[in-house]
Design a protein around this motif. Sequence first.
Motif, mmCIF file in Angstrom:
data_model
loop_
_atom_site.group_PDB
_atom_site.id
_atom_site.type_symbol
_atom_site.label_atom_id
_atom_site.label_comp_id
_atom_site.label_asym_id
_atom_site.label_seq_id
_atom_site.Cartn_x
_atom_site.Cartn_y
_atom_site.Cartn_z
ATOM 1 N N GLY A 457 0.808 -1.215 0.000
ATOM 2 C CA GLY A 457 0.000 0.000 0.000
ATOM 3 C C GLY A 457 0.840 1.263 0.000
ATOM 4 O O GLY A 457 0.315 2.366 0.239
ATOM 5 N N SER A 458 2.157 1.093 -0.227
ATOM 6 C CA SER A 458 3.103 2.214 -0.315
ATOM 7 C C SER A 458 3.300 2.948 1.004
ATOM 8 O O SER A 458 3.667 4.121 1.027
ATOM 9 C CB SER A 458 2.677 3.209 -1.403
ATOM 10 O OG SER A 458 2.684 2.599 -2.678
ATOM 11 N N VAL A 459 3.071 2.250 2.139
ATOM 12 C CA VAL A 459 3.373 2.823 3.449
ATOM 13 C C VAL A 459 4.810 2.463 3.809
ATOM 14 O O VAL A 459 5.196 1.289 3.756
ATOM 15 C CB VAL A 459 2.410 2.295 4.521
ATOM 16 C CG1 VAL A 459 2.802 2.828 5.904
ATOM 17 C CG2 VAL A 459 0.985 2.690 4.191
ATOM 18 N N ILE A 460 5.606 3.453 4.192
ATOM 19 C CA ILE A 460 7.031 3.260 4.451
ATOM 20 C C ILE A 460 7.224 2.606 5.815
ATOM 21 O O ILE A 460 6.730 3.096 6.831
ATOM 22 C CB ILE A 460 7.775 4.606 4.391
ATOM 23 C CG1 ILE A 460 7.609 5.248 2.997
ATOM 24 C CG2 ILE A 460 9.262 4.416 4.702
ATOM 25 C CD1 ILE A 460 8.132 6.663 2.901
ATOM 26 N N ARG A 461 7.982 1.455 5.789
ATOM 27 C CA ARG A 461 8.293 0.761 7.043
ATOM 28 C C ARG A 461 9.679 1.143 7.565
ATOM 29 O O ARG A 461 9.875 1.345 8.749
ATOM 30 C CB ARG A 461 8.249 -0.751 6.829
ATOM 31 C CG ARG A 461 6.839 -1.296 6.655
ATOM 32 C CD ARG A 461 6.189 -1.514 8.039
ATOM 33 N NE ARG A 461 4.944 -2.263 7.908
ATOM 34 C CZ ARG A 461 3.742 -1.702 7.907
ATOM 35 N NH1 ARG A 461 3.626 -0.385 7.996
ATOM 36 N NH2 ARG A 461 2.654 -2.442 7.815
ATOM 37 N N LEU A 474 14.682 13.090 7.866
ATOM 38 C CA LEU A 474 15.242 12.046 8.707
ATOM 39 C C LEU A 474 14.400 10.786 8.540
ATOM 40 O O LEU A 474 13.199 10.865 8.251
ATOM 41 C CB LEU A 474 15.244 12.482 10.167
ATOM 42 C CG LEU A 474 16.177 13.662 10.512
ATOM 43 C CD1 LEU A 474 15.928 14.128 11.954
ATOM 44 C CD2 LEU A 474 17.634 13.261 10.324
ATOM 45 N N PRO A 475 14.990 9.593 8.715
ATOM 46 C CA PRO A 475 14.208 8.363 8.539
ATOM 47 C C PRO A 475 12.935 8.344 9.379
ATOM 48 O O PRO A 475 11.869 7.913 8.911
ATOM 49 C CB PRO A 475 15.183 7.261 8.960
ATOM 50 C CG PRO A 475 16.533 7.834 8.655
ATOM 51 C CD PRO A 475 16.409 9.299 8.958
ATOM 52 N N GLU A 476 13.027 8.818 10.637
ATOM 53 C CA GLU A 476 11.853 8.770 11.509
ATOM 54 C C GLU A 476 10.727 9.697 11.048
ATOM 55 O O GLU A 476 9.566 9.540 11.468
ATOM 56 C CB GLU A 476 12.241 9.093 12.955
ATOM 57 C CG GLU A 476 12.984 10.411 13.135
ATOM 58 C CD GLU A 476 14.492 10.224 13.125
ATOM 59 O OE1 GLU A 476 14.951 9.302 12.414
ATOM 60 O OE2 GLU A 476 15.196 10.996 13.789
ATOM 61 N N GLN A 477 11.046 10.649 10.186
ATOM 62 C CA GLN A 477 10.012 11.565 9.696
ATOM 63 C C GLN A 477 9.134 10.943 8.605
ATOM 64 O O GLN A 477 8.069 11.475 8.305
ATOM 65 C CB GLN A 477 10.660 12.843 9.153
ATOM 66 C CG GLN A 477 11.288 13.720 10.225
ATOM 67 C CD GLN A 477 11.967 14.949 9.633
ATOM 68 O OE1 GLN A 477 12.935 14.820 8.867
ATOM 69 N NE2 GLN A 477 11.465 16.120 9.988
ATOM 70 N N VAL A 478 9.611 9.852 7.985
ATOM 71 C CA VAL A 478 8.833 9.266 6.896
ATOM 72 C C VAL A 478 8.254 7.903 7.237
ATOM 73 O O VAL A 478 7.323 7.441 6.564
ATOM 74 C CB VAL A 478 9.703 9.147 5.621
ATOM 75 C CG1 VAL A 478 10.226 10.507 5.204
ATOM 76 C CG2 VAL A 478 10.869 8.170 5.811
ATOM 77 N N VAL A 479 8.823 7.218 8.255
ATOM 78 C CA VAL A 479 8.336 5.880 8.606
ATOM 79 C C VAL A 479 6.880 5.986 9.037
ATOM 80 O O VAL A 479 6.496 6.846 9.842
ATOM 81 C CB VAL A 479 9.193 5.255 9.721
ATOM 82 C CG1 VAL A 479 8.566 3.951 10.227
ATOM 83 C CG2 VAL A 479 10.599 4.984 9.209
ATOM 84 N N GLY A 480 6.037 5.093 8.465
ATOM 85 C CA GLY A 480 4.607 5.080 8.772
ATOM 86 C C GLY A 480 3.786 5.974 7.857
ATOM 87 O O GLY A 480 2.547 5.976 7.938
ATOM 88 N N ARG A 481 4.446 6.731 6.968
ATOM 89 C CA ARG A 481 3.708 7.617 6.071
ATOM 90 C C ARG A 481 3.737 7.079 4.643
ATOM 91 O O ARG A 481 4.529 6.199 4.281
ATOM 92 C CB ARG A 481 4.317 9.024 6.114
ATOM 93 C CG ARG A 481 4.297 9.621 7.522
ATOM 94 C CD ARG A 481 4.856 11.014 7.549
ATOM 95 N NE ARG A 481 4.045 11.950 6.777
ATOM 96 C CZ ARG A 481 4.336 13.239 6.641
ATOM 97 N NH1 ARG A 481 5.441 13.729 7.219
ATOM 98 N NH2 ARG A 481 3.565 14.033 5.926
#
Length: 899
Positions: A457-461, A474-481
């Motif tokens: 579903g193109s959600v970043i893990r 930063l990685p934590e800014q995109v994880v889950g989005r």
Amino acid sequence: MSSFSFGSDSLFSTVAESVGLIVMVWELEHDRIYLSDQWDVLTGSVCVTPSLTSAGLRAMMHVDDLSNLSATILLCLKGVNKFYDAEVRVRNASGQWVWLAARGRVTERDAAQRAVRMVATFMDVSQRKLAEQVLTESEQRYRSIFTSSQHGIMVASLEGTILSVNPAACQITGYSEAELLQVDRAGLLDFTDPRASELLEQRRLTGRCQGHLRMIRKDRVPIEVALSSATFVSHAGCLNTNVVLQDVTETRATERKLQRLTSLYDARSRCNHAIIESRTPQALFAAVCKIVVECGEFGLAWIALIDPLTRHLKPACAEGAQRAYLDHSLISVDPDIPAGCGPLGRAIRQGKYIISNDFLEDPSALPWRDLAAQHAFHAIAVFPLEQSNATIGALVLYASEKHYFDAQLVALLAAIARDISFGLDNMQRAIALSNNEARFRTLWETSTDAILMMTHGSVIRYANPALQDVFGYLPEQVVGRHLGMLQPQRLHAAHVKGVQQYVQSRQQHLNWRGSNVVGLHADGHEFPLEIAFSEACIDGEQLFIGFMRDITERKRNHDLIKRQNGILKLISGGTDLEVTLAAINQMIEEQSGDVLCAIEGLPDSDDLQAWHVSTAVPDSFSRAILRHALASNTVALSDWRLPLTVTNLEADPAYAGCLAIAREQEIRACSFWPILGRLDHPMATLALYYRHPRGPSELEHFLLPSVLDLAGLAIKNKRSDERIRFLAHHDDLTGLPNRMRFLQELSLALARAARSGHQVGLLFLDLDRFKEINDTLGHHVGDAVLREVANRLRANVREVDMVARLGGDEFVVMAEDFSDSTVLSGIARKLTEQIALPMVIDQQDCHLTASIGISTYPDDGDNIPALIRSADIAMYRVKEGGRNSHQFFDGRDIGIEAS
């Protein structure tokens, strides 16, 4: 003998009419000359009497031809020669001179062998004489272009013998003219270059050829030349070859430099991939050596590692055609032995790179000099490699070209060496982990590409640290989005559709590799992105793994090389200089973003002037601010070699006088870069103007060296073209208009005068006893005297008057727009006075005078030859009257001359 006449039915009359000749019978006893009717046809005159005396015929002929004619006739009359041949000029009815070729013989002698009758024929040869004059002038123009051309020109026989060369050919090949005439043309070619044989075969088949090849100078230095050759038939009827040469060594070197940088940028990218993909240092070394040899065209690239027991350097890996060099080479890091004091040993001990761009002449390279010469190694670069902050070896590169390693190339190779060291550190850290974890973490943490793991579903893990370098997050800014946050809005629908099609198709493998898309940075700007996707099961979940690379720099470099190649084509194609420089300005402005660019020419003094190329910066502002920059740095224009930068105009009181215009143009800082010409003399400046207080950026420092080379090449080409055009219409010694230019301007002046009813005056000036100066003081003093005379003539005529040098010590002044002859007298008097003033040339006192003859249109001639002849006759009257004066043409001189 009784009287003689040409009747219509006489043999002579019949012959004259049939062959178009004038027949002359001279009855010497009574001194009567009889001419056939063809005389009237060819000369356009009518004989009012049936016969003439010899004096009457001589009066119709040009005075300069009489002595030769009399001498040849006298030899015939005395019986020395059976025939006499001569060419004479006879004035026709319109006042013009007609050239006639005369041939005659004595047909009757008396008992005492005295000539009684002579018969001669005359043929009109005016067209031939005119053709000979045109040919002579054409050859003179060709010789002027031949000697002044900046391109080398050789004329050779088909067998290869060089027949003639111009000075540029001598400069290009390094030979003197005498030496070149002794060199076989084939001896100049480098037949190891396959292009030489191809061009010779092309010439053999077609009679002409054009292309590039390598030549060998006298000093045995190879040069790259652009060559064109064509076969032609000489005046002697021989087949010869005309060869035109242009030294393009510098241009080709610039092209190779740009190509080399591009290849090594690709090498760095490939080395980064090798760092990611290599499992062991040995595999990394092998990949790096192979990549740099392929991309940098090095003869040898190897990784040197220190043997801890012997302190010798051993090859961990080597690539290149000259690998055999290492079989016989002993290299150490021990400073106490010669083998440890070379570039490689010093670089490893000091922990910094060392470049030797003339390896065979490097004193520290003595132990390897003979071996390096055998393998044609002329330059070496050593870049230390580190692991855990300790130097363990070096990346060593050998090139066959002197000065191969320039600053840009060294910076790029040093970055590759740092990348290798970084990769080695990562490998060392990975050893402590399991093989699978080590490979993954090396890829994850050291990759310069952003790596993402996302759901169907193109959600970043997951996201790696390089995400910040590529996207600004930063990685934590995109994880889950959703991945859509990294794409422009307009691409979201296409991405979702593509993923759905893949999931629904139930394909077993995803293979989106090397696709170019558009990314969206955290700051909102779009940038080019290269992506590759695969699919894996991680922790029981099917995830897409995406590798994303910012290719902005690659595209910029590609665009830059494309633009630079385009500018090189403009230069080689002879495009107008302003257009070429405008293209250079545009390239800098587009690459830098917030900079305004201007290029303007510099004179030979500190007084700035003339041409200025910029669409945004006024030339007055540019000149003024450069003056301030030079003055505040106490640099004379002639000594200027290094760039000058003003990082904040507002903060520097030296530029207070320029602030008003600077604020109007929204300029807050600037830098000036000299464009150097011959002997490193500044011939132009490249100015960068910034909207904000700053100095040149890293990109501009990278860009400007090649830009300065391009601009310098364009300006030099323009100056060469202008010099050739100038010499076609001016005298090379004095800079005055030459005979051809003078005749063109005189023709236009006569046409204007004919329309307006005004007069045109000619002042024909000949230096008195100039030959004595040449004979006693030498031709170099004579040349200096002619230059000084030219300067005095220029300085002492009116602005509307034209001064030209006809050749030798003859000058002419053409005057228009004068009320009466007193104006011409005043000019002539002033010129004779000025020339009579003493001259000191080469510490020698020279005293000269001049004789000036004056003629006016239309009184003294209504065409160019007549006008010049009249002035010439008047000048000779001055010579006869004692020199150092002037005289107007007197129409009575014609009769005096004829007698």
